[in-house]
Design a protein around this motif. Structure first.
Motif, PDB file in Angstrom:
ATOM      1  N   LEU A 111       3.335  -4.286   3.217  1.00 30.21           N
ATOM      2  CA  LEU A 111       4.529  -3.271   3.232  1.00 30.21           C
ATOM      3  C   LEU A 111       3.541  -2.273   3.030  1.00 30.21           C
ATOM      4  O   LEU A 111       2.706  -1.983   1.811  1.00 30.21           O
ATOM      5  CB  LEU A 111       5.245  -3.601   2.154  1.00 30.21           C
ATOM      6  CG  LEU A 111       6.395  -2.745   1.666  1.00 30.21           C
ATOM      7  CD1 LEU A 111       7.374  -2.419   2.873  1.00 30.21           C
ATOM      8  CD2 LEU A 111       7.343  -2.969   0.564  1.00 30.21           C
ATOM      9  N   HIS A 112       3.808  -1.007   3.954  1.00 26.22           N
ATOM     10  CA  HIS A 112       3.084   0.410   3.539  1.00 26.22           C
ATOM     11  C   HIS A 112       4.233   1.404   3.418  1.00 26.22           C
ATOM     12  O   HIS A 112       5.116   1.464   4.015  1.00 26.22           O
ATOM     13  CB  HIS A 112       2.383   0.598   4.732  1.00 26.22           C
ATOM     14  CG  HIS A 112       1.548   1.727   4.801  1.00 26.22           C
ATOM     15  ND1 HIS A 112       1.671   2.810   4.048  1.00 26.22           N
ATOM     16  CD2 HIS A 112       0.234   1.790   5.284  1.00 26.22           C
ATOM     17  CE1 HIS A 112       0.667   3.631   4.137  1.00 26.22           C
ATOM     18  NE2 HIS A 112      -0.329   3.062   4.845  1.00 26.22           N
ATOM     19  N   GLY A 113       3.933   2.067   2.307  1.00 29.56           N
ATOM     20  CA  GLY A 113       5.175   3.128   1.872  1.00 29.56           C
ATOM     21  C   GLY A 113       4.583   4.526   1.516  1.00 29.56           C
ATOM     22  O   GLY A 113       3.476   4.654   1.484  1.00 29.56           O
ATOM     23  N   GLY A 114       5.571   5.414   1.538  1.00 30.70           N
ATOM     24  CA  GLY A 114       5.460   6.644   1.150  1.00 30.70           C
ATOM     25  C   GLY A 114       6.824   7.583   1.297  1.00 30.70           C
ATOM     26  O   GLY A 114       7.736   7.060   1.728  1.00 30.70           O
ATOM     27  N   ALA A 115       6.571   8.876   1.216  1.00 37.46           N
ATOM     28  CA  ALA A 115       7.786   9.692   1.477  1.00 37.46           C
ATOM     29  C   ALA A 115       8.165   9.624   2.769  1.00 37.46           C
ATOM     30  O   ALA A 115       6.925   9.740   3.752  1.00 37.46           O
ATOM     31  CB  ALA A 115       7.430  10.931   0.790  1.00 37.46           C
ATOM     32  N   TYR A 123       0.896  -1.299  -0.011  1.00 37.58           N
ATOM     33  CA  TYR A 123      -0.062  -0.149  -0.048  1.00 37.58           C
ATOM     34  C   TYR A 123       0.904   1.265  -0.079  1.00 37.58           C
ATOM     35  O   TYR A 123       1.637   1.436   0.873  1.00 37.58           O
ATOM     36  CB  TYR A 123      -0.961   0.287   1.089  1.00 37.58           C
ATOM     37  CG  TYR A 123      -1.883   1.067   1.189  1.00 37.58           C
ATOM     38  CD1 TYR A 123      -3.144   0.956   0.803  1.00 37.58           C
ATOM     39  CD2 TYR A 123      -1.665   2.421   1.633  1.00 37.58           C
ATOM     40  CE1 TYR A 123      -4.185   2.062   0.516  1.00 37.58           C
ATOM     41  CE2 TYR A 123      -2.455   3.369   1.602  1.00 37.58           C
ATOM     42  CZ  TYR A 123      -3.842   3.241   1.146  1.00 37.58           C
ATOM     43  OH  TYR A 123      -4.517   4.265   1.172  1.00 37.58           O
ATOM     44  N   VAL A 124       0.664   2.071  -0.951  1.00 40.59           N
ATOM     45  CA  VAL A 124       1.622   3.357  -1.105  1.00 40.59           C
ATOM     46  C   VAL A 124       0.320   4.554  -1.125  1.00 40.59           C
ATOM     47  O   VAL A 124      -0.583   4.579  -1.720  1.00 40.59           O
ATOM     48  CB  VAL A 124       2.432   3.497  -2.418  1.00 40.59           C
ATOM     49  CG1 VAL A 124       2.895   4.641  -2.571  1.00 40.59           C
ATOM     50  CG2 VAL A 124       3.381   2.083  -2.318  1.00 40.59           C
ATOM     51  N   CYS A 125       0.795   5.563  -0.282  1.00 42.90           N
ATOM     52  CA  CYS A 125      -0.119   6.699  -0.203  1.00 42.90           C
ATOM     53  C   CYS A 125       0.189   7.475  -1.428  1.00 42.90           C
ATOM     54  O   CYS A 125       1.279   7.836  -1.814  1.00 42.90           O
ATOM     55  CB  CYS A 125       0.366   7.502   1.001  1.00 42.90           C
ATOM     56  SG  CYS A 125      -0.052   6.925   2.780  1.00 42.90           S
ATOM     57  N   GLY A 173      10.682   6.848   1.669  1.00 41.85           N
ATOM     58  CA  GLY A 173      11.701   7.359   0.692  1.00 41.85           C
ATOM     59  C   GLY A 173      12.223   8.636   0.890  1.00 41.85           C
ATOM     60  O   GLY A 173      11.412   9.312   1.579  1.00 41.85           O
ATOM     61  N   ALA A 174      13.340   9.016   0.874  1.00 46.95           N
ATOM     62  CA  ALA A 174      14.316  10.129   1.215  1.00 46.95           C
ATOM     63  C   ALA A 174      13.629  11.415   0.398  1.00 46.95           C
ATOM     64  O   ALA A 174      13.150  11.108  -0.756  1.00 46.95           O
ATOM     65  CB  ALA A 174      15.525  10.251   1.333  1.00 46.95           C
ATOM     66  N   PHE A 175      13.910  12.716   0.711  1.00 46.92           N
ATOM     67  CA  PHE A 175      13.526  13.907  -0.261  1.00 46.92           C
ATOM     68  C   PHE A 175      14.398  13.814  -1.632  1.00 46.92           C
ATOM     69  O   PHE A 175      15.454  13.474  -1.453  1.00 46.92           O
ATOM     70  CB  PHE A 175      13.507  14.969   0.586  1.00 46.92           C
ATOM     71  CG  PHE A 175      12.719  15.200   1.862  1.00 46.92           C
ATOM     72  CD1 PHE A 175      11.431  14.987   1.571  1.00 46.92           C
ATOM     73  CD2 PHE A 175      13.335  15.731   3.035  1.00 46.92           C
ATOM     74  CE1 PHE A 175      10.579  15.240   2.566  1.00 46.92           C
ATOM     75  CE2 PHE A 175      12.183  15.796   4.189  1.00 46.92           C
ATOM     76  CZ  PHE A 175      10.941  15.784   3.859  1.00 46.92           C
TER      77      PHE A 175
END
Length: 457
Positions: free
Chosen positions: A225-229, A28-30, A259-261
């Motif tokens: 797995l949940h992701g985003g910035a 899942y990704v925002c 993830g990084a900027f």
């Protein structure tokens, strides 16, 4: 295949990735809040998780990739009011633009793309459960808030202590709240704003509750797995945990990945700071055939947890490097064969990608393999290069078409004219044609036997 490890933001350690159902993985990704075009910093996040989804499938997992669309939000309402159009019209147009931009970056479509406005009933059900459990309360102004101090463990993802948190930064101070840290689950209707009917009165959902409801509805819990910035770690993902686990979905997520900027002149790129380029602005300056893959190459060659700096020079360098790969694949036709993971270079590539998606090392392997192709002219090596690149979304365009790019000039006619000039020993005219093409960004390569190949700069 190598054991896959991922850095889990929750534990601050690399952990073996073990989905809760063997052989399957829920990701899942925002996704975007569709009030404007995405900037290149946003593009980094979505490209990163496209790479993740591809690699999970490469290692043999049956992946369900969910990337939501936030189509109701303060920013959408404000922007639509500024333009004098319905919020749905703005959201639909920006969602379509987002998908067009993703296609240019060669991002695979997610398996599911839930829209927040389609899940309001699920959000209301979650809010009611939280109220029943004593974690949500109705405020005098008609809003419904989550009671942060009544949820044990709040702050475990971002490692923030409640007593150290202050109202400010990203937490609005409102007199209707019992505590400044409490956040809105439901916002009461205001004149001129869209609203839905509920037991709490007409209103609309808060931002954080949207992802808790959509993730549970689309993937069930726990989410693998949940992701985003990284800027979503607090408060958005912290609040997702509080809402979901407060409602009984424990654990809500097994592994959190951020993830990084992407920086502009070493400063975080963001719309709020005004120091950003939209992805569309950047792609408009690039060759239409090569631009999307060039940006993708630039975004993925740095490790996803390391900040990278955007300049035109760094983007141009990525483009020139990509040209080198395609040149090698044009010179040596790749053999069509499945990846032999026992090959030493393939094994090193696999080990790098399975070690928290270590793209810098994986890219170094691709560079080494390109050198082998140039040196040996091996069709098998070229085939391996193309196949490994495919796992990251690279090298799948016809090399000749990629190198020539979207040229409007009739290059072939100019080459024929130059060849005739050379045959007539009019070398001044032949040289002038070469310079004319170079000025248009076309590089000529004279080959043995009198043939001339060309590519875009």
């Amino acid at each position: 295949m190598s054991e896959l490890t991922i850095y889990n933001t929750l534990t601050r350690a690399k952990e073996r990735f073990v989905p809760h159902v063997a052989g399957k993985a829920g990701l899942y990704v925002c996704g975007p809040t569709v009030y404007d075009y995405i900037h290149i910093g946003n593009a980094r996040t979505f490209t990163t998780f496209d790479m993740v989804a591809r690699w999970l499938r490469t290692v043999g997992l049956d992946v369900t990739y969910v990337r939501n669309v936030t189509d109701i939000d303060d920013k959408i309402i404000d922007r639509a009011n500024e333009r004098g159009i319905p919020f749905r019209e703005l959201a639909e147009s920006m969602a379509a633009a987002f998908n067009e931009d993703c296609a240019r970056l060669k991002l695979l479509a997610p398996d599911r793309e839930p829209r927040a406005t389609k899940y309001v009933d699920a959000m209301l059900g979650l809010i009611e459960t939280l109220e029943t459990k004593g974690l949500a309360y109705r405020a005098p102004n008609g809003d419904v808030y989550f009671s942060v101090r009544d949820f044990p463990g709040y702050g475990k993802l971002s490692r923030r202590n409640l007593d150290d948190l202050r109202a400010g930064e990203r937490v609005a101070v409102e007199t209707a709240k019992k505590d400044p840290l409490d956040f809105a689950l439901w916002k009461s209707a205001k004149p001129g704003e869209p609203s839905w009917s509920s037991k709490y009165g007409d209103g609309r959902p808060g931002w954080h509750i949207e992802c808790s409801a959509m993730a549970a509805a689309e993937l069930g819990t726990p989410v693998d797995l949940h992701g985003g910035a990284v800027d979503l770690t607090f408060p958005h993902h912290e609040n997702e945990i509080a809402q979901s686990e407060g409602a009984g979905h424990t654990p809500f997520t097994r592994c959190w990945m951020h993830g990084a900027f992407l920086n502009m002149d070493s400063e975080k790129m963001s719309k709020s700071l005004g120091n950003f380029f939209t992805l569309r602005e950047i792609l408009a300056k690039l060759d239409p055939v090569r631009g999307g893959e060039t940006v993708r190459f630039f975004l993925l060659r740095g490790h996803y947890r390391s900040e990278i700096n955007y300049t035109w020079e760094t983007l141009e360098d990525a483009g020139n490097t990509l040209l080198g790969f395609y040149t090698a694949l044009r010179e040596v036709a790749p053999a069509n064969a499945p990846i032999d993971w026992s090959h030493p270079l393939a094994a090193r590539f696999r080990a790098a990608m399975s070690d928290d998606f270590d793209t810098p090392v994986a890219f170094a392997v691709l560079h080494e393999l390109r050198g082998e192709v140039n040196r040996t002219k091996s069709a098998e090596a070229a085939g391996l290069l193309k196949a490994l690149g495919a796992t990251l979304g690279f090298f799948q365009t016809d090399p000749d078409a990629f190198l020539k790019g979207g040229v409007e000039l009739d290059v072939e006619a100019k080459i024929a004219e130059r060849k005739a000039a050379k045959a007539a020993k009019d070398f001044g005219r032949a040289d002038a044609i070469r310079k004319e093409l170079e000025a248009a960004g076309v590089i000529l390569e004279d080959k043995p036997g009198g043939n001339t190949e060309w590519r875009r700069r």
